[in-house]
Design a protein around this motif. Structure first.
Motif, PDB file in Angstrom:
ATOM      1  N   SER A 167     -34.587 -31.421  16.186  1.00 44.20           N
ATOM      2  CA  SER A 167     -33.319 -32.016  16.650  1.00 44.20           C
ATOM      3  C   SER A 167     -32.184 -30.985  16.600  1.00 44.20           C
ATOM      4  CB  SER A 167     -32.951 -33.227  15.789  1.00 44.20           C
ATOM      5  OG  SER A 167     -32.409 -32.795  14.564  1.00 44.20           O
ATOM      6  N   LEU A 168     -31.185 -31.227  17.434  1.00 46.73           N
ATOM      7  CA  LEU A 168     -30.029 -30.323  17.431  1.00 46.73           C
ATOM      8  C   LEU A 168     -29.271 -30.425  16.117  1.00 46.73           C
ATOM      9  CD1 LEU A 168     -28.784 -30.656  21.122  1.00 46.73           C
ATOM     10  CD2 LEU A 168     -30.065 -28.780  20.070  1.00 46.73           C
ATOM     11  N   ASP A 169     -29.314 -31.597  15.472  1.00 50.15           N
ATOM     12  CA  ASP A 169     -28.677 -31.719  14.145  1.00 50.15           C
ATOM     13  C   ASP A 169     -29.349 -30.786  13.142  1.00 50.15           C
ATOM     14  OD1 ASP A 169     -26.863 -33.521  14.967  1.00 50.15           O
ATOM     15  OD2 ASP A 169     -27.839 -35.284  14.091  1.00 50.15           O
ATOM     16  N   ASP A 170     -30.687 -30.717  13.218  1.00 52.38           N
ATOM     17  CA  ASP A 170     -31.398 -29.820  12.302  1.00 52.38           C
ATOM     18  C   ASP A 170     -31.041 -28.353  12.579  1.00 52.38           C
ATOM     19  OD1 ASP A 170     -32.490 -32.114  11.350  1.00 52.38           O
ATOM     20  OD2 ASP A 170     -34.581 -31.594  11.758  1.00 52.38           O
ATOM     21  N   TRP A 171     -30.917 -28.016  13.870  1.00 49.55           N
ATOM     22  CA  TRP A 171     -30.472 -26.659  14.231  1.00 49.55           C
ATOM     23  C   TRP A 171     -29.105 -26.380  13.603  1.00 49.55           C
ATOM     24  CZ3 TRP A 171     -32.126 -22.365  16.870  1.00 49.55           C
ATOM     25  CH2 TRP A 171     -33.314 -22.462  17.600  1.00 49.55           C
ATOM     26  N   ALA A 172     -28.185 -27.335  13.784  1.00 51.54           N
ATOM     27  CA  ALA A 172     -26.808 -27.104  13.321  1.00 51.54           C
ATOM     28  C   ALA A 172     -26.766 -26.978  11.798  1.00 51.54           C
ATOM     29  CB  ALA A 172     -25.908 -28.236  13.790  1.00 51.54           C
ATOM     30  N   PRO A 228     -44.083 -19.714  14.612  1.00 55.94           N
ATOM     31  CA  PRO A 228     -43.816 -20.938  15.377  1.00 55.94           C
ATOM     32  C   PRO A 228     -43.332 -22.097  14.515  1.00 55.94           C
ATOM     33  CG  PRO A 228     -46.160 -20.700  14.990  1.00 55.94           C
ATOM     34  CD  PRO A 228     -45.518 -19.461  14.418  1.00 55.94           C
ATOM     35  N   ARG A 229     -42.734 -23.072  15.158  1.00 53.44           N
ATOM     36  CA  ARG A 229     -42.297 -24.333  14.551  1.00 53.44           C
ATOM     37  C   ARG A 229     -41.235 -24.155  13.481  1.00 53.44           C
ATOM     38  NH1 ARG A 229     -47.957 -27.636  13.841  1.00 53.44           N
ATOM     39  NH2 ARG A 229     -46.625 -28.995  12.606  1.00 53.44           N
ATOM     40  N   MET A 230     -40.509 -23.063  13.564  1.00 54.49           N
ATOM     41  CA  MET A 230     -39.395 -22.860  12.627  1.00 54.49           C
ATOM     42  C   MET A 230     -38.306 -22.017  13.290  1.00 54.49           C
ATOM     43  SD  MET A 230     -41.610 -20.551   9.921  1.00 54.49           S
ATOM     44  CE  MET A 230     -40.234 -19.834   9.043  1.00 54.49           C
ATOM     45  N   ALA A 231     -38.016 -22.366  14.550  1.00 60.27           N
ATOM     46  CA  ALA A 231     -37.093 -21.520  15.325  1.00 60.27           C
ATOM     47  C   ALA A 231     -35.709 -21.444  14.690  1.00 60.27           C
ATOM     48  CB  ALA A 231     -36.980 -22.046  16.756  1.00 60.27           C
ATOM     49  N   ALA A 232     -35.176 -22.576  14.218  1.00 58.88           N
ATOM     50  CA  ALA A 232     -33.810 -22.551  13.675  1.00 58.88           C
ATOM     51  C   ALA A 232     -33.752 -21.641  12.452  1.00 58.88           C
ATOM     52  CB  ALA A 232     -33.350 -23.958  13.318  1.00 58.88           C
ATOM     53  N   TYR A 233     -34.779 -21.738  11.607  1.00 56.42           N
ATOM     54  CA  TYR A 233     -34.820 -20.876  10.409  1.00 56.42           C
ATOM     55  C   TYR A 233     -34.926 -19.413  10.831  1.00 56.42           C
ATOM     56  CZ  TYR A 233     -36.055 -19.311   5.682  1.00 56.42           C
ATOM     57  OH  TYR A 233     -36.063 -18.671   4.459  1.00 56.42           O
ATOM     58  N   ASN A 234     -35.835 -19.130  11.773  1.00 55.57           N
ATOM     59  CA  ASN A 234     -36.012 -17.745  12.236  1.00 55.57           C
ATOM     60  C   ASN A 234     -34.699 -17.174  12.790  1.00 55.57           C
ATOM     61  OD1 ASN A 234     -38.731 -18.031  11.685  1.00 55.57           O
ATOM     62  ND2 ASN A 234     -39.315 -18.470  13.798  1.00 55.57           N
ATOM     63  N   VAL A 235     -34.048 -17.985  13.636  1.00 54.35           N
ATOM     64  CA  VAL A 235     -32.803 -17.517  14.267  1.00 54.35           C
ATOM     65  C   VAL A 235     -31.742 -17.275  13.203  1.00 54.35           C
ATOM     66  CG1 VAL A 235     -30.918 -18.226  15.805  1.00 54.35           C
ATOM     67  CG2 VAL A 235     -33.285 -18.584  16.506  1.00 54.35           C
ATOM     68  N   SER A 236     -31.654 -18.182  12.222  1.00 58.56           N
ATOM     69  CA  SER A 236     -30.637 -18.005  11.174  1.00 58.56           C
ATOM     70  C   SER A 236     -30.882 -16.704  10.422  1.00 58.56           C
ATOM     71  CB  SER A 236     -30.618 -19.204  10.213  1.00 58.56           C
ATOM     72  OG  SER A 236     -31.764 -19.240   9.369  1.00 58.56           O
TER      73      SER A 236
END
Ligand code: NAD
Length: 283
Positions: free
Chosen positions: A110-115, A157-165
């Motif tokens: 979800s975008l909330d999880d990204w944020a 994979p499956r951890m894009a937000a963490y990777n990007v951060s």
């Protein structure tokens, strides 16, 4: 190496975020063993108080500060509390607070999880650097250690937000290494793979991957105490990157030497990973 050799971690006047558990706690206690004074900052006040107790038991002095690093105002208050207690700029800022996040592919997370992930893991470090560095540069001495992760270059994979951060934290640290040259302030970025901490129990890591990740960390992870010692020693040597484990070093090398093959092999391995199927439904 970026040209520094003077030890900074002896008798440091340090601020550690995420000091209430895991790597942050181990860094605070290791600083205490080196005669340090530590502001133990965390959203978890109980954890921060316990760390402060351990710091004093290890021979250092400590105060605690309630701070949500995703909130700029909280980090300003943390800086002011530290300036007040030390009566000068800290000699060491450790931007370590972070959360784990993973389980879903891009488009399903979800975008909330990204944020939330970027808010703590990346903005938390941005806030720390933004609010503390002017005073440290003015003092003309000191160091910053930012906790990224091997995820910052492994891009599993499956951890894009963490990777990007974490890739963001690496890029910020690399930028600082160029900007701080000649100011007397040094920067180090910590990039571990698995460390035995509480990170895998966070609510943004779905159970489909959390259990497997926690088992890998228990079996093959490094202790936070060893990571803390290596990080502080490498910071004293003026190293920009701390890549503590052998697997992290292998991934780091493969990514730099053969980036496309690295991504292909990563995709193949991901299909063999001991993760449960990706969950469906809202997140
Ligand atoms: P941990 O969960 O044991 O400790 C993290 C600490 O950060 C906790 O005390 C938590 O309360 C605090 N925290 C969380 N959100 C916060 C916020 N908004 N403001 C202030 N404090 C907050 O986990 P850890 O493994 O010690 O994590 C420390 C850092 O190490 C994180 O940045 C993490 O991404 C990174 N890291 C951990 C591993 C690992 O395998 N454990 C690997 C690579 C990188």
């Amino acid at each position: 190496m970026i040209g520094f050799t003077k030890p900074l971690t002896k008798r440091a006047k340090a601020v550690v975020t995420g000091a209430g558990s895991g790597i942050g706690r181990a860094l605070a206690v290791e600083l205490a063993a080196r005669g340090g004074h530590v502001v133990c900052a965390d959203i978890d006040e109980t954890g921060a108080k316990e760390t402060a107790r351990l710091v004093e038991r290890a021979g250092g002095t400590a105060i605690t500060a309630h701070c949500d690093v995703s909130r700029s105002d909280d980090v300003v208050a943390l800086r002011d509390r530290a300036l007040d207690w030390f009566n000068e700029a800290p000699t060491l800022l450790i931007n370590n607070a972070g959360i784990g996040a993973g389980g879903r592919t891009v488009g399903k997370a979800s975008l909330d999880d990204w944020a939330r992930t970027l808010g703590i893991n990346l903005w938390g470090v941005i806030h720390g650097c933004h609010h503390f560095l002017p005073a440290m540069k003015e003092a003309g001495r000191g160091g910053v250690i930012n906790t990224a992760s091997a995820a910052g270059f492994a891009a599993g994979p499956r951890m894009a937000a963490y990777n990007v951060s974490k890739a963001g934290v690496m890029s910020l640290s690399e930028t600082l290494a160029t900007e701080l040259a000649g100011t007397g302030v040094r920067v180090t970025v910590l990039c571990p793979t698995f460390v035995k901490t509480n990170i895998f129990s966070g609510d943004l890591i779905e159970s489909s991957v959390a259990g497997a990740a926690a088992r890998i960390a228990d079996f093959a992870g490094m202790s936070p105490e060893k990571v803390a010692r290596m990080t502080l020693d490498d910071h004293d040597k003026g190293r920009l990157y701390v890549v503590p484990q052998l697997d992290a070093k292998a991934i780091w090398l493969a990514k730099r030497l053969t980036p496309t093959t690295h991504a292909r092999v990563g995709g193949m391995l991901a299909r063999l990973a001991p993760f449960a199927p990706e969950e469906e439904g809202p997140r």
